[in-house]
Scaffold this active site. Structure first.
Site, PDB file in Angstrom:
ATOM      1  N   GLY A 115       0.828  -1.195   0.000  1.00 35.12           N
ATOM      2  CA  GLY A 115       0.000   0.000   0.000  1.00 35.12           C
ATOM      3  C   GLY A 115       0.864   1.247   0.000  1.00 35.12           C
ATOM      4  N   GLN A 139       2.919  10.122   1.054  1.00 33.64           N
ATOM      5  CA  GLN A 139       4.228   9.452   1.139  1.00 33.64           C
ATOM      6  C   GLN A 139       5.131   9.788  -0.048  1.00 33.64           C
ATOM      7  OE1 GLN A 139       2.318   5.399   2.066  1.00 33.64           O
ATOM      8  NE2 GLN A 139       4.241   5.321   3.211  1.00 33.64           N
ATOM      9  N   CYS A 193       5.617   0.114   7.297  1.00 34.57           N
ATOM     10  CA  CYS A 193       5.270   1.261   6.460  1.00 34.57           C
ATOM     11  C   CYS A 193       6.493   1.624   5.631  1.00 34.57           C
ATOM     12  CB  CYS A 193       4.861   2.429   7.357  1.00 34.57           C
ATOM     13  SG  CYS A 193       4.369   3.905   6.438  1.00 34.57           S
ATOM     14  N   LEU A 194       6.277   1.928   4.360  1.00 35.50           N
ATOM     15  CA  LEU A 194       7.409   2.285   3.493  1.00 35.50           C
ATOM     16  C   LEU A 194       8.079   3.585   3.954  1.00 35.50           C
ATOM     17  CD1 LEU A 194       5.928   1.350  -0.009  1.00 35.50           C
ATOM     18  CD2 LEU A 194       7.608   0.071   1.338  1.00 35.50           C
ATOM     19  N   HIS A 206      -4.798   1.496   7.305  1.00 38.04           N
ATOM     20  CA  HIS A 206      -3.456   2.079   7.444  1.00 38.04           C
ATOM     21  C   HIS A 206      -3.256   3.205   6.410  1.00 38.04           C
ATOM     22  CE1 HIS A 206       1.143   1.463   7.809  1.00 38.04           C
ATOM     23  NE2 HIS A 206       0.996   2.256   6.765  1.00 38.04           N
ATOM     24  N   GLU A 207      -3.663   2.951   5.161  1.00 41.38           N
ATOM     25  CA  GLU A 207      -3.454   3.945   4.099  1.00 41.38           C
ATOM     26  C   GLU A 207      -4.362   5.164   4.283  1.00 41.38           C
ATOM     27  OE1 GLU A 207      -0.842   3.587   2.528  1.00 41.38           O
ATOM     28  OE2 GLU A 207      -0.558   1.471   2.981  1.00 41.38           O
ATOM     29  N   HIS A 257      -2.955   7.576   6.682  1.00 39.23           N
ATOM     30  CA  HIS A 257      -1.931   8.461   6.101  1.00 39.23           C
ATOM     31  C   HIS A 257      -2.546   9.771   5.608  1.00 39.23           C
ATOM     32  CE1 HIS A 257       1.946   6.451   6.065  1.00 39.23           C
ATOM     33  NE2 HIS A 257       1.428   5.327   5.596  1.00 39.23           N
TER      34      HIS A 257
HETATM   35 NI    NI Z   1       2.321   3.418   5.606  1.00 40.36          NI
END
Ligand code: NI
Length: 173
Positions: free
Chosen positions: A48, A53, A95-96, A137-138, A141
């Site tokens: 995701g 991000q 998380c990236l 989660h996304e 963000h």
């Molecule tokens: Ni994330």
């Protein structure tokens, strides 16, 4: 294609703490961004990615939680949790934007989500399992919230320090 890969912001970064603006005009530019975000996510690799991000403060997320088999690239503009189950699920999340760190987070086990798709059509769907965790989660963000915000302060600070260190190391190259 490598030229579609966007740099991913690493926590801490003020852009990861912002409330993102709804998409009002589904432009070709935003569709291109969605495609680039999918490429960036697959390349990372991740399941995701949210627009903030990659430094874009609009309500756009991409996901694909299929680990084996036919990919399901999913693009959501203005995603919204419409309802959540009372039963919960614990997943070890990552998380990236917080590379190589993971922690258990408890969330509703299933959610109904509404969004606008790539063609501008309104959609609604129930998600469970990993998809439910990922979509929540996304969407977080887009509200400036990271998974570490669910953790106890000590743990959150520790993970932030590690992420800060990694960010500095990456900047040095
Ligand atoms: Ni994330």
């Amino acid at each position: 294609m490598k030229d579609m890969i966007k740099p991913i912001l690493i926590h801490p970064d003020p852009r990861l703490k912002k409330l993102c603006a709804p998409v009002t005009d589904l432009s070709d530019e935003l569709r291109k961004l969605a495609d680039d975000m999918l490429e960036t996510m697959y390349d990372a690799p991740g399941i995701g990615l949210a627009a903030p991000q990659v430094g874009v403060l609009n309500r756009l997320i991409v996901m694909d939680c299929i680990k084996e088999g036919t990919p399901e690239p999913t693009v959501m503009f203005n995603p919204e949790v419409l309802s959540s189950s009372d039963d919960e699920n614990v997943y070890e999340e990552g998380c990236l934007s917080i590379p190589e760190q993971f922690a258990d987070v408890t969330r509703p086990a299933s959610v109904r989500v509404g969004w606008i798709d790539m063609d501008g059509n309104p959609r609604e769907k129930d998600f469970d399992g990993l998809w439910a965790t990922c979509v929540q989660h996304e969407i977080d963000h887009l509200n400036g919230k990271l998974f570490i915000d669910y953790l106890k302060p000590m743990k959150r600070q520790m993970m932030t320090r590690k992420s800060q260190k990694m960010k500095r190391e990456r900047a040095r190259g």
